[in-house]
Write a protein that holds these residues in place. Structure first.
Motif, short mmCIF file in Angstrom:
data_model
loop_
_atom_site.label_atom_id
_atom_site.label_comp_id
_atom_site.label_asym_id
_atom_site.label_seq_id
_atom_site.Cartn_x
_atom_site.Cartn_y
_atom_site.Cartn_z
N CYS A 101 -4.54 -19.54 -8.98
CA CYS A 101 -5.15 -18.93 -7.80
C CYS A 101 -4.36 -17.68 -7.45
N HIS A 102 -5.06 -16.60 -7.18
CA HIS A 102 -4.44 -15.29 -6.97
C HIS A 102 -5.01 -14.67 -5.71
N ARG A 103 -4.14 -14.30 -4.78
CA ARG A 103 -4.58 -13.64 -3.54
C ARG A 103 -3.77 -12.36 -3.33
N ILE A 104 -4.45 -11.30 -2.88
CA ILE A 104 -3.82 -10.01 -2.60
C ILE A 104 -4.10 -9.64 -1.16
N ILE A 105 -3.06 -9.27 -0.43
CA ILE A 105 -3.17 -8.85 0.96
C ILE A 105 -2.48 -7.50 1.13
N GLN A 106 -3.03 -6.65 1.94
CA GLN A 106 -2.54 -5.28 2.07
C GLN A 106 -2.14 -5.01 3.51
N SER A 107 -1.03 -4.27 3.65
CA SER A 107 -0.53 -3.84 4.97
C SER A 107 -0.46 -2.32 4.98
N THR A 108 -1.10 -1.68 5.98
CA THR A 108 -1.18 -0.22 6.05
C THR A 108 -0.53 0.27 7.34
N GLN A 109 0.30 1.29 7.21
CA GLN A 109 0.98 1.87 8.38
C GLN A 109 0.06 2.88 9.05
N LYS A 110 -0.34 2.60 10.27
CA LYS A 110 -1.13 3.51 11.08
C LYS A 110 -0.21 4.23 12.06
N PRO A 111 -0.72 5.27 12.77
CA PRO A 111 0.15 6.01 13.69
C PRO A 111 0.82 5.12 14.75
N LYS A 112 0.09 4.13 15.25
CA LYS A 112 0.62 3.33 16.34
C LYS A 112 0.88 1.87 15.96
N LYS A 113 0.34 1.41 14.87
CA LYS A 113 0.48 0.00 14.51
C LYS A 113 0.31 -0.17 13.01
N ILE A 114 0.56 -1.41 12.58
CA ILE A 114 0.39 -1.77 11.18
C ILE A 114 -0.83 -2.68 11.06
#
Length: 354
Positions: free
Chosen positions: A96-109
């Motif tokens: 089982c394979h899961r991918i999650i992404q975190s993106t830096q926005k100007p005010k939050k992640i």
């Protein structure tokens, strides 16, 4: 029973997002102990196991806390990966394979799951089958392959340390946990569904019984009609045979009647001809009487003598006709001057009278 084999972690909490930073944890049977200092990632391993099996994020992980902070690695976005290899309840190998992404926005992640897949290898044939999150919900497949419910995974097997004191919670919350673990809610719903189904079936049985009673009556009527039909058919066949027999007996009578009809037609025709001949005879007798009254001298000779006289008369008549034609031809030129001679004659007669 199912058994965990390996877990790959990359880009989760203190584990870096690059391939060099990824960690592979191998599980042994019958027991695997995980030891380490504070912050080494022991709890992260349990959180990753819970996430890859159920898709649920750990408590207090909102705002991108579960994925490695993009600021720490100097990137705008970080893609984290969790991969679990295990044997399912029947011994097939599953990954089982899961991918999650975190993106830096100007005010939050911002944090979002972008992909998920599961690949199963059949232990007998070696055939591989792959399923993605775009086709189906992987969580349901994982529950089937692991052989335990989501409530047991979250609250017993991979229970987070912040939720581990749930057996000491108040009565209502504790009851809810136990209901989830032992699936009593599903049992109650299933029992309610069974009762409803039983009630519906009982109602249908009553309807079917009433209909069965009506159908039995109709069946009796149908049997009676069938019996009457057979009796009528038997009588019809007997009547048909009798009619055939009578028809065969009537054939000579019909032939005799036809013969008599023909004889009657012949007699009728003969009577009609006889009447016509009788009428002709009477007419001829009248003509004979008329002719006899006009005859002054009756011929007393034979028929041959009469025929000879008739022939001589006929020849004489033909000669007279020829002489007449010749005389007409001779007299025709003289007749052309007839009008002029007549005028002269009239003038002479007039003078004489004067």
């Amino acid at each position: 029973m199912s058994r965990l084999e390996k877990l790959l972690i990359r880009g989760i909490r203190s584990f870096g997002p690059s391939e060099n930073d990824q960690v592979i944890v191998e599980f042994y049977a019958p027991l695997t102990l995980i030891a380490g200092q504070n912050g080494a990632g022991k709890t992260t391993i349990i959180e990753c196991l819970r996430y890859v099996t159920t898709g649920d994020l750990p408590p207090n992980s909102k705002g991108g806390a579960f994925v490695c902070d993009p600021k720490l690695v100097g990137k705008v976005e970080v893609k984290a990966c969790v991969k679990l290899k295990f044997k399912d309840v029947i011994g097939n190998e599953v990954v089982c394979h899961r991918i999650i992404q975190s993106t830096q926005k100007p005010k939050k992640i911002e944090q979002m799951q972008i992909d998920g897949s599961m690949e199963k290898t059949d232990k007998n044939t070696g055939e591989k089958r792959k399923l993605t999150s775009k086709c189906a919900e992987i969580y349901y497949e994982m529950v089937d392959h692991l052989g335990v419910s989501k409530a047991i995974i979250n609250n017993v097997i991979f229970c987070h340390q912040e939720d581990s004191n749930w057996p000491l919670s108040e009565g209502k919350a504790l009851k809810t946990k136990f209901d989830e673990i032992f699936a009593s809610t599903r049992y109650s719903k299933a029992l309610e569904t069974i009762k409803k189904f039983q009630s519906d079936q009982k109602s249908k049985c009553n309807e079917y019984n009433a209909e069965l009673k009506y159908l039995k009556e109709e069946k009796l009527k149908a049997d009676e009609l069938q019996s009457r039909l057979k009796e009528t058919q038997r009588k019809f066949d007997a009547s048909k045979d009798e009619a055939t027999r009578i028809s065969n007996e009537l054939k000579p009578v019909e032939e005799r009647i036809e013969e008599l009809n023909n004889m009657y037609d012949e007699v009728t025709g003969m009577e009609r001809k006889l009447a016509e001949l009788e009428s002709s005879r009477k007419e001829l007798e009248k003509q004979q009487e008329t002719l006899q009254s006009k005859i002054q001298h009756q011929f007393t000779g034979s028929y041959d003598e009469l025929q000879s006289m008739y022939d001589r008369h006929h020849h004489q008549l033909e000669r007279d006709h020829r002489n007449l034609k010749e005389m007409k031809l001779v007299l025709k030129p003289k007749s052309l001057n007839y009008p002029k001679n007549m005028v002269d004659l009239k003038l002479r007669v007039s003078k004489t009278n004067n």
